[in-house]
Scaffold this active site. Structure first.
Site, PDB file in Angstrom:
ATOM      1  N   SER A 137       0.851  -1.196   0.000  1.00 62.98           N
ATOM      2  CA  SER A 137       0.000   0.000   0.000  1.00 62.98           C
ATOM      3  C   SER A 137       0.881   1.238   0.000  1.00 62.98           C
ATOM      4  O   SER A 137       1.999   1.226   0.520  1.00 62.98           O
ATOM      5  CB  SER A 137      -0.850  -0.004   1.272  1.00 62.98           C
ATOM      6  OG  SER A 137      -1.414   1.277   1.476  1.00 62.98           O
ATOM      7  N   TYR A 150      -1.227  -0.972  10.346  1.00 60.02           N
ATOM      8  CA  TYR A 150      -1.406  -1.470   8.975  1.00 60.02           C
ATOM      9  C   TYR A 150      -0.235  -1.020   8.100  1.00 60.02           C
ATOM     10  O   TYR A 150       0.363  -1.825   7.375  1.00 60.02           O
ATOM     11  CB  TYR A 150      -2.739  -0.967   8.418  1.00 60.02           C
ATOM     12  CG  TYR A 150      -2.958  -1.273   6.954  1.00 60.02           C
ATOM     13  CD1 TYR A 150      -3.113  -2.581   6.508  1.00 60.02           C
ATOM     14  CD2 TYR A 150      -3.013  -0.241   6.007  1.00 60.02           C
ATOM     15  CE1 TYR A 150      -3.311  -2.858   5.155  1.00 60.02           C
ATOM     16  CE2 TYR A 150      -3.217  -0.503   4.667  1.00 60.02           C
ATOM     17  CZ  TYR A 150      -3.368  -1.815   4.239  1.00 60.02           C
ATOM     18  OH  TYR A 150      -3.565  -2.090   2.914  1.00 60.02           O
TER      19      TYR A 150
HETATM   20  N1  LIG Z   1      -8.484  -1.407  -1.900  1.00 61.30           N
HETATM   21  C1  LIG Z   1      -7.556  -0.495  -1.593  1.00 61.30           C
HETATM   22  O1  LIG Z   1      -7.805   0.731  -1.661  1.00 61.30           O
HETATM   23  C2  LIG Z   1      -6.191  -0.949  -1.143  1.00 61.30           C
HETATM   24  C3  LIG Z   1      -5.207   0.035  -0.955  1.00 61.30           C
HETATM   25  C4  LIG Z   1      -3.927  -0.362  -0.567  1.00 61.30           C
HETATM   26  C5  LIG Z   1      -3.634  -1.702  -0.411  1.00 61.30           C
HETATM   27  N2  LIG Z   1      -4.610  -2.637  -0.594  1.00 61.30           N
HETATM   28  C6  LIG Z   1      -4.232  -4.050  -0.414  1.00 61.30           C
HETATM   29  O2  LIG Z   1      -4.711  -4.777  -1.532  1.00 61.30           O
HETATM   30  C7  LIG Z   1      -4.963  -6.138  -1.139  1.00 61.30           C
HETATM   31  C8  LIG Z   1      -6.339  -6.560  -1.622  1.00 61.30           C
HETATM   32  O3  LIG Z   1      -7.309  -5.736  -0.985  1.00 61.30           O
HETATM   33  P1  LIG Z   1      -8.771  -5.532  -1.575  1.00 61.30           P
HETATM   34  O4  LIG Z   1      -9.038  -4.073  -1.579  1.00 61.30           O
HETATM   35  O5  LIG Z   1      -8.942  -6.336  -2.811  1.00 61.30           O
HETATM   36  O6  LIG Z   1      -9.637  -6.118  -0.359  1.00 61.30           O
HETATM   37  P2  LIG Z   1     -10.807  -7.199  -0.293  1.00 61.30           P
HETATM   38  O7  LIG Z   1     -11.731  -7.067  -1.454  1.00 61.30           O
HETATM   39  O8  LIG Z   1     -11.358  -7.088   1.078  1.00 61.30           O
HETATM   40  O9  LIG Z   1     -10.001  -8.556  -0.403  1.00 61.30           O
HETATM   41  C9  LIG Z   1      -9.182  -8.973   0.650  1.00 61.30           C
HETATM   42  C10 LIG Z   1      -8.847 -10.435   0.424  1.00 61.30           C
HETATM   43  O10 LIG Z   1      -8.000 -10.873   1.493  1.00 61.30           O
HETATM   44  C11 LIG Z   1      -8.498 -12.106   1.975  1.00 61.30           C
HETATM   45  N3  LIG Z   1      -8.205 -12.266   3.388  1.00 61.30           N
HETATM   46  C12 LIG Z   1      -8.379 -11.368   4.386  1.00 61.30           C
HETATM   47  N4  LIG Z   1      -8.061 -11.925   5.574  1.00 61.30           N
HETATM   48  C13 LIG Z   1      -7.703 -13.204   5.310  1.00 61.30           C
HETATM   49  C14 LIG Z   1      -7.294 -14.301   6.115  1.00 61.30           C
HETATM   50  N5  LIG Z   1      -7.213 -14.215   7.452  1.00 61.30           N
HETATM   51  N6  LIG Z   1      -6.996 -15.465   5.510  1.00 61.30           N
HETATM   52  C15 LIG Z   1      -7.089 -15.592   4.175  1.00 61.30           C
HETATM   53  N7  LIG Z   1      -7.484 -14.608   3.347  1.00 61.30           N
HETATM   54  C16 LIG Z   1      -7.789 -13.430   3.924  1.00 61.30           C
HETATM   55  C17 LIG Z   1     -10.003 -12.051   1.727  1.00 61.30           C
HETATM   56  O11 LIG Z   1     -10.504 -13.363   1.541  1.00 61.30           O
HETATM   57  P3  LIG Z   1     -11.643 -14.045   2.484  1.00 61.30           P
HETATM   58  O12 LIG Z   1     -12.551 -12.943   2.940  1.00 61.30           O
HETATM   59  O13 LIG Z   1     -12.269 -15.067   1.605  1.00 61.30           O
HETATM   60  O14 LIG Z   1     -10.865 -14.659   3.592  1.00 61.30           O
HETATM   61  C18 LIG Z   1     -10.087 -11.294   0.407  1.00 61.30           C
HETATM   62  O15 LIG Z   1     -10.019 -12.187  -0.678  1.00 61.30           O
HETATM   63  C19 LIG Z   1      -4.766  -6.187   0.377  1.00 61.30           C
HETATM   64  O16 LIG Z   1      -3.492  -6.698   0.682  1.00 61.30           O
HETATM   65  C20 LIG Z   1      -4.851  -4.727   0.793  1.00 61.30           C
HETATM   66  O17 LIG Z   1      -4.143  -4.476   1.982  1.00 61.30           O
HETATM   67  C21 LIG Z   1      -5.878  -2.286  -0.960  1.00 61.30           C
END
Ligand SMILES: NC(=O)c1ccc[n+]([C@@H]2O[C@H](COP(=O)([O-])OP(=O)(O)OC[C@H]3O[C@@H](n4cnc5c(N)ncnc54)[C@H](OP(=O)(O)O)[C@@H]3O)[C@@H](O)[C@H]2O)c1
Length: 243
Positions: A137, A150
């Site tokens: 991030s 985080y």
């Molecule tokens: N969206 C943004 O603005 C943003 C910005 C910066 C960084 N990021 C990073 O991008 C990545 C993807 O985020 P996203 O926005 O796509 O979020 P998301 O839609 O909430 O997806 C998060 C994923 O992580 C999995 N996950 C969470 N906790 C877990 C656990 N304990 N065990 C296994 N799987 C787990 C969830 O799967 P289940 O629910 O099926 O377990 C889900 O598939 C993350 O690393 C996040 O930190 C996102």
């Protein structure tokens, strides 16, 4: 970009960036293994991919549990590409952060990727090489109130990216990261207008669509990035580059 004959494991493949990444790799010929905790969402992504003529399967694993992290490579089998996308965050002031929230962020964002890479990088090396892409991030390299733990967990993941590039590069395993800005996914939908307010501060003036992140991840994992390792690529609309 072609991934025919390659197997790709996408953690967090049940949602958001991971889901789009899994679909993109499958569309480029890879066999994709999706992992997450939510079996229903995992099976739905597998169904989307197979309906489009791709190959995918779901393996359930909770990456906050070391037992699942150790078990996952046995169940998933060897892969050519590992995408450490799964992420967890609890936002709020440092003085209100709970021990369990802190531990879960570091378990999912740092310890899980650490031991998955520990299992897979040597396997990739013995199969002639491979690629790891970590999902970080923009707050890993910038101070953001309410995101201390985080941000620190993602900074650790970026540090690991460089360490693994040094460690496994001589054995033809490349390791890179993407550092995301505000991206439109199910988890950020709950932020409402705050996402757009955050995104408006970037030169491109908008939030990313998850496919725009997936395209960079696939590039980093593919042969066209064959001389790229140890890099953290900002995919943030220029946010951290601008005043
Ligand atoms: N969206 C943004 O603005 C943003 C910005 C910066 C960084 N990021 C990073 O991008 C990545 C993807 O985020 P996203 O926005 O796509 O979020 P998301 O839609 O909430 O997806 C998060 C994923 O992580 C999995 N996950 C969470 N906790 C877990 C656990 N304990 N065990 C296994 N799987 C787990 C969830 O799967 P289940 O629910 O099926 O377990 C889900 O598939 C993350 O690393 C996040 O930190 C996102």
């Amino acid at each position: 970009m072609q991934f025919n004959g390659k197997t790709v494991l996408v953690t967090g493949g049940t949602s958001g960036v991971g889901r789009h990444t899994a679909r993109l790799f499958a569309g480029h010929g890879a066999t994709v293994i999706i992992t997450g905790r939510d079996e229903q969402r995992g099976k739905a992504v597998v169904a989307e991919i197979t309906a489009a003529g791709g190959r995918a399967r779901f393996v359930r694993a909770d990456l906050s549990t070391h037992k699942d992290v150790q078990w996952l490579p046995h169940e998933a089998g060897p892969v050519d590409v590992l995408i450490n996308d799964a992420g967890y965050w609890e936002l709020g002031p440092t003085h209100e952060t709970t021990e369990s929230g802190f531990d879960e962020m570091f378990a999912v964002n740092v310890k899980g990727p650490f031991f998955l890479t520990a299992a897979y990088a040597p396997l990739m090396a013995s199969n002639g090489g491979g690629a790891v892409v970590n999902v970080s991030s923009m707050v890993a390299s910038r101070g953001a109130a309410g995101m201390a733990a985080y941000s620190a967990s993602k900074a650790a993941l970026e540090s690991l990216t460089r360490a693994w590039a040094a460690e496994y590069g001589p054995r033809k395993v490349r390791v890179n990261a993407v550092a995301l800005g505000p991206t439109r996914t199910p988890v950020t939908a709950s932020m409402g207008e705050l996402l757009d307010t955050l995104a408006a501060a970037s030169p491109l003036g908008r939030a990313a669509e998850p496919i725009e992140i997936a395209e960079t991840i696939a590039y980093l994992a593919g042969d066209t990035a064959s001389y790229l390792t140890g890099a953290v690529i900002p995919v943030d609309g220029g946010r951290v580059s601008a005043l």
